[in-house]
Motif scaffolding. Sequence first.
Motif, PDB file in Angstrom:
ATOM      1  N   ARG A  23       0.799  -1.228   0.000  1.00  0.00           N
ATOM      2  CA  ARG A  23       0.000   0.000   0.000  1.00  0.00           C
ATOM      3  C   ARG A  23       0.834   1.282   0.000  1.00  0.00           C
ATOM      4  N   GLY A  24       2.135   1.151   0.014  1.00  0.00           N
ATOM      5  CA  GLY A  24       2.989   2.332   0.003  1.00  0.00           C
ATOM      6  C   GLY A  24       3.316   2.787  -1.403  1.00  0.00           C
ATOM      7  N   LEU A  25       4.285   3.705  -1.494  1.00  0.00           N
ATOM      8  CA  LEU A  25       4.716   4.212  -2.792  1.00  0.00           C
ATOM      9  C   LEU A  25       5.630   3.203  -3.486  1.00  0.00           C
ATOM     10  N   THR A  26       5.633   3.228  -4.802  1.00  0.00           N
ATOM     11  CA  THR A  26       6.485   2.328  -5.561  1.00  0.00           C
ATOM     12  C   THR A  26       7.929   2.825  -5.521  1.00  0.00           C
ATOM     13  N   LYS A  27       8.848   1.970  -5.924  1.00  0.00           N
ATOM     14  CA  LYS A  27      10.261   2.360  -5.976  1.00  0.00           C
ATOM     15  C   LYS A  27      10.455   3.547  -6.930  1.00  0.00           C
ATOM     16  N   THR A  28       9.741   3.531  -8.026  1.00  0.00           N
ATOM     17  CA  THR A  28       9.822   4.633  -8.987  1.00  0.00           C
ATOM     18  C   THR A  28       9.326   5.935  -8.365  1.00  0.00           C
ATOM     19  N   LYS A  59      12.440  -2.165  -0.295  1.00  0.00           N
ATOM     20  CA  LYS A  59      12.154  -0.731  -0.420  1.00  0.00           C
ATOM     21  C   LYS A  59      12.292   0.002   0.900  1.00  0.00           C
ATOM     22  N   ARG A  60      11.796  -0.591   1.975  1.00  0.00           N
ATOM     23  CA  ARG A  60      11.776   0.091   3.273  1.00  0.00           C
ATOM     24  C   ARG A  60      13.199   0.361   3.761  1.00  0.00           C
ATOM     25  N   ASP A  61      14.046  -0.665   3.709  1.00  0.00           N
ATOM     26  CA  ASP A  61      15.420  -0.493   4.190  1.00  0.00           C
ATOM     27  C   ASP A  61      16.225   0.431   3.276  1.00  0.00           C
ATOM     28  N   TRP A  62      15.966   0.346   1.983  1.00  0.00           N
ATOM     29  CA  TRP A  62      16.649   1.222   1.028  1.00  0.00           C
ATOM     30  C   TRP A  62      16.294   2.685   1.270  1.00  0.00           C
ATOM     31  N   LEU A  63      14.997   2.965   1.485  1.00  0.00           N
ATOM     32  CA  LEU A  63      14.576   4.342   1.744  1.00  0.00           C
ATOM     33  C   LEU A  63      15.168   4.848   3.056  1.00  0.00           C
ATOM     34  N   TYR A  64      15.190   3.982   4.056  1.00  0.00           N
ATOM     35  CA  TYR A  64      15.790   4.380   5.335  1.00  0.00           C
ATOM     36  C   TYR A  64      17.273   4.737   5.146  1.00  0.00           C
ATOM     37  N   ASN A  65      17.979   3.954   4.360  1.00  0.00           N
ATOM     38  CA  ASN A  65      19.388   4.246   4.104  1.00  0.00           C
ATOM     39  C   ASN A  65      19.567   5.595   3.400  1.00  0.00           C
ATOM     40  N   CYS A  66      18.639   5.922   2.494  1.00  0.00           N
ATOM     41  CA  CYS A  66      18.692   7.224   1.819  1.00  0.00           C
ATOM     42  C   CYS A  66      18.500   8.348   2.835  1.00  0.00           C
ATOM     43  N   PHE A  67      17.528   8.175   3.723  1.00  0.00           N
ATOM     44  CA  PHE A  67      17.272   9.188   4.748  1.00  0.00           C
ATOM     45  C   PHE A  67      18.450   9.296   5.717  1.00  0.00           C
TER      46      PHE A  67
END
Length: 281
Positions: A23-28, A59-67
């Motif tokens: 239900r979240g945003l896509t990688k794109t 996706k979740r861990d990747w986004l966290y790493n970006c933040f």
Amino acid sequence: MIRKALNEQSLKALCDVLADTNRGLTKTELSRLLNQCKITIVDDGKSSNGFTYTLGLNKRDWLYNCFANEVNSYQSLDKIYIFIEKALNPINYTSEEKRDKYNFILEGINKALLLVGLAVTKEGRLIEAVQAKTLDEVDRRLNNLRRLLYNRAIHHEVKKYCINDYLRKDYYDAVFEAAKGLAERVREITGLTTDGSALFQKAFAKNDPYIFFNSLKTESEINEFIGLKELLESIFHLVRNPVAHTPKINWKIDETKALDILTLISFAHKYLDECHRVPRS
């Protein structure tokens, strides 16, 4: 300017919602937002050499790493706050099939943010809020608010003026803004520019009205017309005027009383829905 900070746990919770698998945003979508906010996109570890394939981070861990990289590099959360607002900009969810995603992300984000004293409004604006201490309080402030307003069929004009303050549990400003919204509504209908009793007296003058919702031919119609004017004036006398002249710290109001007042203001708006401007030569 937002002064309250997010900790590691809060960032992780936000990423779990924003990048939820279903239900979240896509990688794109996430990558596009990161680029818009000028947040560096870190490598997710995915690779392929034609013989072997590495899945990489979810996706979740990747986004966290970006933040986390952004915070560690610049010691600032400003771009992450911008990211949150862009991610919840209502313009991105105008189609019906995206409404469920929007509601899921907005509620999930606010559950995480309220625990650090922040919230995102339905306009997609990040604001400081009264910090919730427990998950029960978070659920009460989010779910209970929606249920109570829905059960009382609160008019959309009331929600427009007070929902942000209500989310902050600032009932003083919530009822004050909603009461002011009644006068603004009458001004929009009539074209008048005054305020308070002077506005209502002129708008609903029995012999020369600027507003109408019935023919004013029968005693019942006249009584109903005068009744609406007196209701509007009463709300201003009971709510708007005392709040305007009483220091905020001395005007005590709880959630139940706030809902009662908002229901009364909503009732007045429903009458105003039937009102029209009297044509003037």
